[in-house]
Scaffold this motif. Structure first.
Motif, PDB file in Angstrom:
ATOM      1  N   THR A   1      60.581   6.036 -19.158  1.00  0.00           N
ATOM      2  CA  THR A   1      60.708   4.513 -18.536  1.00  0.00           C
ATOM      3  C   THR A   1      59.170   3.658 -18.859  1.00  0.00           C
ATOM      4  O   THR A   1      58.221   4.230 -19.118  1.00  0.00           O
ATOM      5  CB  THR A   1      60.884   4.610 -16.834  1.00  0.00           C
ATOM      6  OG1 THR A   1      59.631   5.248 -16.352  1.00  0.00           O
ATOM      7  CG2 THR A   1      62.083   5.418 -16.701  1.00  0.00           C
ATOM      8  N   THR A   2      59.652   2.187 -18.731  1.00  0.00           N
ATOM      9  CA  THR A   2      58.364   1.443 -18.778  1.00  0.00           C
ATOM     10  C   THR A   2      58.769   0.460 -18.000  1.00  0.00           C
ATOM     11  O   THR A   2      59.966  -0.417 -18.118  1.00  0.00           O
ATOM     12  CB  THR A   2      58.261   0.586 -20.288  1.00  0.00           C
ATOM     13  OG1 THR A   2      58.213   1.792 -21.256  1.00  0.00           O
ATOM     14  CG2 THR A   2      57.290  -0.349 -20.530  1.00  0.00           C
ATOM     15  N   THR A   3      57.876   0.149 -17.084  1.00  0.00           N
ATOM     16  CA  THR A   3      57.961  -0.850 -15.894  1.00  0.00           C
ATOM     17  C   THR A   3      57.165  -2.284 -16.486  1.00  0.00           C
ATOM     18  O   THR A   3      56.074  -2.064 -16.608  1.00  0.00           O
ATOM     19  CB  THR A   3      57.694  -0.316 -14.647  1.00  0.00           C
ATOM     20  OG1 THR A   3      58.378   0.728 -14.412  1.00  0.00           O
ATOM     21  CG2 THR A   3      58.074  -1.417 -13.351  1.00  0.00           C
ATOM     22  N   HIS A   4      58.085  -3.083 -16.142  1.00  0.00           N
ATOM     23  CA  HIS A   4      57.369  -4.474 -16.326  1.00  0.00           C
ATOM     24  C   HIS A   4      57.450  -5.454 -14.755  1.00  0.00           C
ATOM     25  O   HIS A   4      58.627  -5.326 -14.265  1.00  0.00           O
ATOM     26  CB  HIS A   4      58.019  -5.559 -17.417  1.00  0.00           C
ATOM     27  CG  HIS A   4      58.284  -4.726 -18.410  1.00  0.00           C
ATOM     28  ND1 HIS A   4      57.387  -4.795 -19.672  1.00  0.00           N
ATOM     29  CD2 HIS A   4      59.343  -3.991 -19.028  1.00  0.00           C
ATOM     30  CE1 HIS A   4      57.625  -4.036 -20.701  1.00  0.00           C
ATOM     31  NE2 HIS A   4      58.703  -3.320 -20.535  1.00  0.00           N
ATOM     32  N   PHE A   5      56.475  -5.827 -14.279  1.00  0.00           N
ATOM     33  CA  PHE A   5      56.456  -6.723 -12.971  1.00  0.00           C
ATOM     34  C   PHE A   5      56.765  -8.062 -13.369  1.00  0.00           C
ATOM     35  O   PHE A   5      55.936  -8.625 -14.056  1.00  0.00           O
ATOM     36  CB  PHE A   5      55.223  -6.273 -12.127  1.00  0.00           C
ATOM     37  CG  PHE A   5      55.463  -4.840 -11.546  1.00  0.00           C
ATOM     38  CD1 PHE A   5      56.211  -4.719 -10.383  1.00  0.00           C
ATOM     39  CD2 PHE A   5      54.771  -3.918 -12.325  1.00  0.00           C
ATOM     40  CE1 PHE A   5      56.070  -3.187  -9.913  1.00  0.00           C
ATOM     41  CE2 PHE A   5      54.723  -2.413 -11.874  1.00  0.00           C
ATOM     42  CZ  PHE A   5      55.527  -2.216 -10.512  1.00  0.00           C
ATOM     43  N   GLN A   6      57.441  -8.689 -12.588  1.00  0.00           N
ATOM     44  CA  GLN A   6      57.769 -10.284 -12.678  1.00  0.00           C
ATOM     45  C   GLN A   6      56.710 -10.597 -11.777  1.00  0.00           C
ATOM     46  O   GLN A   6      56.269 -10.560 -10.794  1.00  0.00           O
ATOM     47  CB  GLN A   6      59.138 -10.472 -12.203  1.00  0.00           C
ATOM     48  CG  GLN A   6      59.535 -12.028 -12.312  1.00  0.00           C
ATOM     49  CD  GLN A   6      60.787 -12.299 -11.522  1.00  0.00           C
ATOM     50  OE1 GLN A   6      60.900 -12.671 -10.486  1.00  0.00           O
ATOM     51  NE2 GLN A   6      62.228 -11.873 -12.216  1.00  0.00           N
ATOM     52  N   LEU A   7      56.137 -11.708 -12.553  1.00  0.00           N
ATOM     53  CA  LEU A   7      54.971 -12.305 -11.879  1.00  0.00           C
ATOM     54  C   LEU A   7      55.152 -13.837 -11.322  1.00  0.00           C
ATOM     55  O   LEU A   7      54.906 -14.345 -10.493  1.00  0.00           O
ATOM     56  CB  LEU A   7      53.720 -12.694 -13.029  1.00  0.00           C
ATOM     57  CG  LEU A   7      53.117 -11.154 -13.542  1.00  0.00           C
ATOM     58  CD1 LEU A   7      52.050 -11.461 -14.413  1.00  0.00           C
ATOM     59  CD2 LEU A   7      52.530 -10.317 -12.410  1.00  0.00           C
ATOM     60  N   LYS A   8      56.309 -14.620 -12.127  1.00  0.00           N
ATOM     61  CA  LYS A   8      56.460 -15.916 -11.694  1.00  0.00           C
ATOM     62  C   LYS A   8      58.030 -16.040 -12.293  1.00  0.00           C
ATOM     63  O   LYS A   8      58.287 -15.798 -13.613  1.00  0.00           O
ATOM     64  CB  LYS A   8      55.649 -16.994 -12.318  1.00  0.00           C
ATOM     65  CG  LYS A   8      55.950 -18.215 -11.736  1.00  0.00           C
ATOM     66  CD  LYS A   8      54.938 -19.233 -12.331  1.00  0.00           C
ATOM     67  CE  LYS A   8      55.242 -20.762 -11.703  1.00  0.00           C
ATOM     68  NZ  LYS A   8      54.259 -21.780 -12.144  1.00  0.00           N
ATOM     69  N   LYS A   9      58.679 -16.628 -11.655  1.00  0.00           N
ATOM     70  CA  LYS A   9      60.137 -16.995 -12.290  1.00  0.00           C
ATOM     71  C   LYS A   9      60.110 -18.406 -12.522  1.00  0.00           C
ATOM     72  O   LYS A   9      60.176 -19.375 -11.655  1.00  0.00           O
ATOM     73  CB  LYS A   9      61.178 -16.827 -11.039  1.00  0.00           C
ATOM     74  CG  LYS A   9      62.693 -16.651 -11.422  1.00  0.00           C
ATOM     75  CD  LYS A   9      63.698 -16.671 -10.359  1.00  0.00           C
ATOM     76  CE  LYS A   9      63.697 -15.207 -10.069  1.00  0.00           C
ATOM     77  NZ  LYS A   9      64.500 -15.130  -8.674  1.00  0.00           N
TER      78      LYS A   9
END
Length: 164
Positions: free
Chosen positions: A135-143
């Motif tokens: 798995t590789t996780t990417h966190f959303q910083l701004k929409k």
């Protein structure tokens, strides 16, 4: 599918709360016919739901952490990716799940209250599934934009542009 059906679907996708009477005028059909078309599209599961796009960042008490997780899996014989996808989308944290082309097989969008909650989901639930390789996780910083809706506070750079 008829052109009028596509037109109705596009209008509903832009605004699911549009009154049937307004919709009828826009596509030049009787109200009863619009209602019948919408009912038929719902029964055929072409219309699978109605949703509202909300900017949750403006409601501080409900802030969440959104992450996109790229997942590499081993497909199962006879069912491909469907079996592992079903196991993943049944978790309540999962907001969306897509089969992808490229380096990873699945793209999972999840929401949690904290980054630690997202991390626990990945380590305790997702990575423990037999077919999951990595798995590789990417966190959303701004929409900035979601479902065609631009998220903007209307505050742009109001400085005067000076050019030499």
């Amino acid at each position: 599918m008829e052109e009028k059906h596509r037109e109705i679907l596009q209008l509903l996708e832009e605004n699911a709360r549009i009154p049937v009477e307004t919709l009828a005028k826009m596509v030049d059909l009787p109200v009863a016919e619009i209602e019948a078309i919408i009912k038929k599209l719902e029964e055929k599961k072409v219309i699978v739901g109605y949703s509202t796009v909300i900017d949750w960042s403006k409601i501080v008490e409900t802030e969440t952490v959104t992450a996109t997780i790229d997942v590499k899996v081993t497909p199962k014989r006879g069912v491909g990716f469907d079996d592992v996808a079903e196991r993943i989308y049944r978790f309540p944290e999962v907001r969306a799940l897509y089969l992808m082309s490229g380096a990873y097989d699945l793209s999972v969008v999840i929401e949690g209250k904290t980054m630690n909650e997202v991390a626990r989901f990945v380590s305790d639930k997702l990575s423990t599934i037999d077919s999951v390789i990595s798995t590789t996780t990417h966190f959303q910083l701004k929409k900035y934009k979601h479902d065609g809706v631009v998220f903007s506070d209307g505050e742009g750079d109001h400085r005067i542009v000076i050019t030499p």
